[in-house]
Write a protein that holds these residues in place. Structure first.
Motif, short mmCIF file in Angstrom:
data_model
loop_
_atom_site.label_atom_id
_atom_site.label_comp_id
_atom_site.label_asym_id
_atom_site.label_seq_id
_atom_site.Cartn_x
_atom_site.Cartn_y
_atom_site.Cartn_z
N GLU A 323 29.96 -6.65 -1.01
CA GLU A 323 29.92 -7.38 -2.27
C GLU A 323 30.50 -8.77 -2.07
O GLU A 323 31.62 -8.91 -1.59
CB GLU A 323 30.73 -6.60 -3.32
CG GLU A 323 30.15 -5.20 -3.56
CD GLU A 323 31.06 -4.31 -4.39
OE1 GLU A 323 32.23 -4.69 -4.62
OE2 GLU A 323 30.60 -3.23 -4.78
N LYS A 324 29.73 -9.77 -2.42
CA LYS A 324 30.19 -11.15 -2.18
C LYS A 324 30.22 -11.92 -3.50
O LYS A 324 29.27 -11.86 -4.29
CB LYS A 324 29.23 -11.85 -1.21
CG LYS A 324 29.20 -11.19 0.15
CD LYS A 324 28.68 -12.16 1.23
CE LYS A 324 28.99 -11.66 2.63
NZ LYS A 324 28.41 -10.32 2.90
N LEU A 325 31.29 -12.66 -3.70
CA LEU A 325 31.40 -13.48 -4.90
C LEU A 325 30.29 -14.53 -4.92
O LEU A 325 30.13 -15.30 -3.97
CB LEU A 325 32.76 -14.19 -4.94
CG LEU A 325 33.01 -15.04 -6.18
CD1 LEU A 325 33.16 -14.17 -7.43
CD2 LEU A 325 34.26 -15.92 -6.00
N ALA A 326 29.49 -14.53 -5.99
CA ALA A 326 28.38 -15.47 -6.08
C ALA A 326 28.69 -16.60 -7.05
O ALA A 326 28.16 -17.71 -6.94
CB ALA A 326 27.11 -14.76 -6.52
N TYR A 327 29.55 -16.29 -8.01
CA TYR A 327 29.82 -17.29 -9.05
C TYR A 327 31.08 -16.88 -9.81
O TYR A 327 31.30 -15.71 -10.09
CB TYR A 327 28.64 -17.36 -10.02
CG TYR A 327 28.85 -18.32 -11.19
CD1 TYR A 327 28.73 -19.69 -11.01
CD2 TYR A 327 29.16 -17.82 -12.46
CE1 TYR A 327 28.92 -20.56 -12.07
CE2 TYR A 327 29.36 -18.69 -13.53
CZ TYR A 327 29.24 -20.06 -13.33
OH TYR A 327 29.43 -20.91 -14.39
N LYS A 328 31.89 -17.86 -10.10
CA LYS A 328 33.03 -17.60 -10.97
C LYS A 328 33.03 -18.70 -12.02
O LYS A 328 32.87 -19.87 -11.69
CB LYS A 328 34.33 -17.62 -10.17
CG LYS A 328 35.53 -17.23 -11.00
CD LYS A 328 36.78 -17.06 -10.14
CE LYS A 328 37.95 -16.64 -11.01
NZ LYS A 328 39.17 -16.47 -10.23
N GLY A 329 33.16 -18.30 -13.28
CA GLY A 329 33.09 -19.32 -14.32
C GLY A 329 33.98 -18.99 -15.50
O GLY A 329 34.52 -17.89 -15.61
N LYS A 330 34.10 -19.94 -16.38
CA LYS A 330 34.95 -19.77 -17.57
C LYS A 330 34.22 -18.95 -18.63
O LYS A 330 33.01 -19.06 -18.79
CB LYS A 330 35.29 -21.14 -18.15
CG LYS A 330 36.34 -21.90 -17.39
CD LYS A 330 36.98 -22.97 -18.31
CE LYS A 330 38.23 -23.57 -17.72
NZ LYS A 330 37.99 -24.38 -16.51
N THR A 331 34.98 -18.18 -19.34
CA THR A 331 34.42 -17.51 -20.52
C THR A 331 34.63 -18.43 -21.72
O THR A 331 35.48 -19.33 -21.68
CB THR A 331 35.12 -16.18 -20.81
OG1 THR A 331 36.50 -16.44 -21.07
CG2 THR A 331 34.99 -15.22 -19.63
N ALA A 332 33.84 -18.21 -22.77
CA ALA A 332 34.00 -19.00 -23.99
C ALA A 332 34.16 -18.06 -25.18
O ALA A 332 33.37 -17.12 -25.33
CB ALA A 332 32.77 -19.89 -24.19
N VAL A 333 35.20 -18.29 -25.96
CA VAL A 333 35.44 -17.41 -27.10
C VAL A 333 34.40 -17.70 -28.18
O VAL A 333 34.23 -18.85 -28.59
CB VAL A 333 36.86 -17.61 -27.66
CG1 VAL A 333 37.05 -16.81 -28.95
CG2 VAL A 333 37.89 -17.18 -26.62
#
Ligand code: CA
Ligand code: CA
Ligand code: CA
Length: 900
Positions: A323-333
């Motif tokens: 398993e490889k990290l493809a994307y990390k991003g912010k969540t929005a409320v």
């Protein structure tokens, strides 16, 4: 894994809690008028019993226990384990007393002039439920009427219970004891119908209790389900409702004492609350996956006490399984929507084809695919499996399995006057040349089962043919995976026969509808069961009736010597109230069908065109004779009211307002059990139908090329668009292929207006689609919304973005409240839903390709969709009209996706 970890934590917390019970917060009446503590909601008639289908297992005193509505039906009831058509109490009065932390509800059974009251009061971690009588129980009901509370079998079976210290286990399957009791002792059922066939014994089946006592502890082995109930003044009796009906629940009850008034039954009910419990996040995403270019947004549903995490991640499952990290991003409320809080996670940047999952904190979703091909198969299960299995008057085979034999060989009788079940009725005048109970020839051919039941809803069948015609004409799908022989009355799945399935399905639908028009003279309301005791049939459709003509001169259950007739009154009935709107819809449909069948089956095409013109003429004439102002405009009595009721959302009025209403012809005004299919479909189509001869005129123009039809269409369409653009734009767009370029140009400003509507819907809730709150859940409306949005994006790509249709698809395939399973049976790689209310529901199974109504709203703030209990039709039933409109959605959507 995670679940057992949580259970362990829960167990530790419970153990700790035993030492410090004062830490558990008490139940309190909140401003939404239910009792609440973290993990436990006790609702008292927030949802009332409905008259239309009686006991829907959705009403009375209910408990939402750690997020799951596991207890309902709390009320004074007249039998031990009430069935769907047993009488339900009206609740003329509900009083909320926030000072004393209590709710009082008056209950009334008008049939027996029997009144009672229930008072529910919060007392620490428990509620006290007390039943009061101002007058003693009526004599006939003494020993019968009791206070009942029902427990969801799938959440309690195999778990332990302890009654007065005696340990036992909830049975996985209904195997307990019953007694046979004289019918004279049976409380009246809905409108005097009977749910059972007593086989001539004069007796009904009465369950005996599994256990009795004064104190029961349920599910001590499962902290999420544990409930303790005690009564000092009454005996608690535990029953298994499944002894009478597969959709029965476990019932705990106390009989009301005879001859007494005042406080007659008192229970203390303490649902265990796991201290500090927080519901797991529900990470909504499309189980089917995404095409690389589209927006990709997960909607994460959070407990209000949960703290949103700032980021989420996408992992790719590599070729070596790592398993490889493809994307990390912010969540929005996004914010609050009913009882939960929502955040969104946009990962549109991930575009490389592959297999992925979402990681949010400790929570990891099932996998999904990003690839250009993901939507290619979304309609195959519906078209190859679900639809042909619902072909009536045929034997349907698949591999080694017969789904059903040939049903209703004896045909259909003219219905007598009847105030019937399933929202049907027959007036005093049959409107036909047939006498009540007379065989109407030729009706046992073609047609589709309505839904989880086996009637032919005419309105639904009309819309089915219309949808199939659209699929054929607009998208030319020539798929051939089904063998259909009308001659042999035989269907074989997965066997190509050289003929496009869509044409065969259209032909099959038309055969029944033509038989109605030709033999009855107009469109029936429905072809349906005559007796309630076979209406709830589960199993082979061919076994519903005996296939022999009913002969009242023979004794019941006896066959004639020649074996052709029987004394069992099981023959189906044709309900023949004439509805001009239905005739107009049929005229529209026959015109379209004649066009498609030309060259495939010319004889049938000719008959269709003939009936189309005749029905259109007759209906137009009769409407003008009836002279109601609205009719000329809308083409029928349903049209108007219907639209008003429908938009913006489904069965708004909810259970009380809608269900009990008598059907207005073939169209169910609201999501009735059947109407449903209807529902979503009707949202659009009835509007189209409601636009009346506007749509018919278009169809007749396309079929005949006669200018008068298109002139009339032009006179009608623009005012209709001016009145309500989103109700009429689909019909307007249907005409584009047949009109010149100036027509499309003239439509452009309406497409702009339609965009405003789409934008408004997108912002109404975190999922960006219309979410219904009726007692039939709203998938149909989402499908309809998505279909129109997809067509609009195809025809006006510079005005209408694809995102609206993408939102609808994502919702259907898993991005929705409560859980994240695909609502389409067998569609969605990692996790489609597993149980549906099909005709095989008693097996806790599904028929592939079925579209569930989905997320049912329970007042005041709860969405649910059971996936371990198929029997709530408002969540899990699919209908022929609804599933065919899903077919159109799929075709339009795939077409839209493929366009750059
Ligand atoms: Ca075929
Ligand atoms: Ca029969
Ligand atoms: Ca039905």
């Amino acid at each position: 894994m995670k679940k057992s970890f949580l259970m362990l934590c829960a167990a530790i917390i419970v153990a700790a809690c035993d030492k410090a019970p004062e830490q558990a917060p008490p139940l309190k009446l909140n401003d939404k008028e239910y009792f609440e503590t973290q993990g436990v909601n006790v609702l008292v008639f927030s949802n009332t019993f409905s008259g239309g289908f009686n006991d829907e297992k959705n009403s009375g005193i209910e408990i939402i226990h750690h997020g799951v509505r596991t207890v309902q039906g709390g009320a004074v009831r007249l039998s031990k384990t009430p069935e769907q058509w047993d009488l339900v109490p009206a609740s003329p009065r509900r009083t909320v007393d926030s000072i004393n932390n209590s709710i009082e509800v008056a209950m009334r059974y008008a049939d027996y002039d029997f009144d009672s009251r229930v008072v529910v009061t919060a007392k620490g971690k428990a509620v006290e439920i007390a039943v009061y009588l101002d007058k003693p129980v009526p004599e006939f009901l003494a020993g019968k009427a009791g206070f009942n509370l029902e427990f969801l079998p799938s959440q309690y079976w195999n778990k332990a219970y302890i009654m007065d210290g005696r340990p036992n286990r909830f049975p996985r399957y209904a195997v307990s004891q019953t007694q046979a009791v004289s019918n004279d002792e049976k409380p009246r059922q809905f409108k005097g119908f009977r749910t059972y066939d007593d086989r001539g014994t004069g007796e009904f089946v009465d369950p005996l209790p599994l256990e009795t006592g004064h104190s029961i502890l349920m599910a001590p082995d499962d902290p999420e389900r544990m409930i303790k109930i005690t009564s000092d003044d009454s005996m608690l009796e535990l029953y298994d409702g499944r002894m009478l009906a597969q959709n029965g629940w476990y019932v705990l009850r106390s009989v009301l004492p005879a001859g007494k008034t005042g406080k007659v039954v008192t229970w203390t009910v303490e649902p265990h609350a796991i201290p500090g419990w927080i519901r797991e996040p529900n990470i909504g995403f499309s189980q089917v996956g995404y095409v690389p270019s589209q927006p990709k947004v997960a909607v994460i549903e959070l407990d209000k006490k949960d703290k949103p995490l700032a980021t989420a991640s996408i992992y790719r499952i590599a070729d070596d399984g790592s398993e490889k990290l493809a994307y990390k991003g912010k969540t929005a409320v996004w914010g609050e929507y009913y009882k939960y809080n929502y955040v969104k996670f946009d990962f549109s940047e991930v575009k490389e084809p592959g297999v992925y999952f979402i990681q949010y904190g400790d929570f990891k979703t099932g996998n999904f695919i990003i690839d250009n091909s993901v939507y290619n198969w979304i309609t195959d299960a519906t078209s190859d499996v679900w639809i042909p299995i619902h072909m009536n008057h045929m034997t349907v085979n698949e591999g080694y399995r017969i789904w059903h034999g040939e049903p209703f060989k004896e045909g259909y009788l003219q219905a007598p006057q009847s105030d019937h079940f399933d929202l049907h009725s027959q007036g005093a005048n049959t409107n036909t040349k047939y006498k009540p109970y007379e065989l109407i020839p030729g009706l046992n051919v073609g047609g589709y089962f309505d839904a989880g039941d086996f009637d032919i809803e005419t309105g639904s069948n009309i819309s089915v043919v219309q949808s199939l015609v659209s699929a054929w004409e607009l998208f030319g799908n020539k798929r051939d995976e089904t063998f259909v022989s009308e001659e042999q009355r035989y269907v074989d799945l997965h066997r190509p026969d050289g003929k496009p399935d869509l044409l065969q399905y259209i032909e099959h639908g038309v055969l029944n509808l033509l038989a109605q028009a030709e033999n009855i003279g107009f469109m029936s309301q429905t072809l349906s069961n005559s007796v309630l005791d076979n209406y709830h049939h589960l199993g082979d459709a061919a076994a519903i009736t005996d296939g022999l003509h009913y002969d009242p001169s023979l004794p019941k259950y006896v066959k004639s010597a020649d074996g052709k007739r029987s004394g069992t009154p099981d023959d189906m009935w044709a309900f023949t109230n004439r509805n001009l709107n239905s005739d107009m819809n049929a005229a529209n449909m026959f015109a379209a069908a004649s066009r498609v069948l030309r060259g495939y089956n010319n004889e049938l095409a000719d008959r269709c065109l003939k009936q189309s013109k005749r029905l259109q003429e007759e209906a137009t004439k009769l409407m003008s004779q009836r002279g109601a102002g609205g009719m000329g405009r809308m083409g029928g009595q349903n049209g108007q009211g219907f639209q008003g009721g429908q938009r913006p959302q489904g069965a708004q009025g909810g259970q009380n307002a809608q269900r009990p209403q008598a059907p207005q012809g073939g169209q169910r005004p609201q999501g009735g059990q059947n109407g449903q299919g209807g529902q979503g479909f009707q949202n659009q189509n009835s509007n189209r139908a409601g636009n009346g001869n506007m749509a018919t005129n278009l169809q007749l123009y396309i079929a005949t090329g006669e200018k008068s039809y298109i002139d009339q269409f032009n006179e009608q369409i623009w005012p209709a668009l001016d009145r309500n653009v989103n109700n009429s734009i689909r019909t307007a767009m249907d005409a584009i292929p047949y009109m010149d370029a100036s027509y499309k140009e003239r439509l452009r400003p309406y497409a702009e207006k339609y965009k405003d509507y789409l934008e408004q819907v997108s912002n109404n809730n975190p999922y960006g689609v219309p979410i219904g709150e009726g007692n039939w859940a709203g998938s149909g409306a989402v499908v309809t919304y998505g279909t129109t949005a997809a067509f609009a994006a195809i025809y006006f790509p510079d005005i209408i973005d694809k995102k609206y249709a993408y939102n609808a698809a994502a919702f259907m395939f898993g991005c929705h409240p409560y859980h994240n399973y695909s609502l389409v049976a067998a569609v969605g790689a990692a996790r489609p839903k597993q149980v549906f209310y099909g005709n095989n529901r008693a097996d806790f199974s599904f028929i592939p390709g079925n579209v569930a109504p989905g997320l049912l709203f329970r007042r005041p703030d709860h969405f649910e969709n059971f996936d371990d209990w198929p029997f709530l039709w408002g969540q899990n039933e699919g209908t022929i009209a609804g599933n065919c409109s899903y077919l159109i959605f799929g075709e339009a959507f795939k077409n839209m996706v493929s366009k750059n």
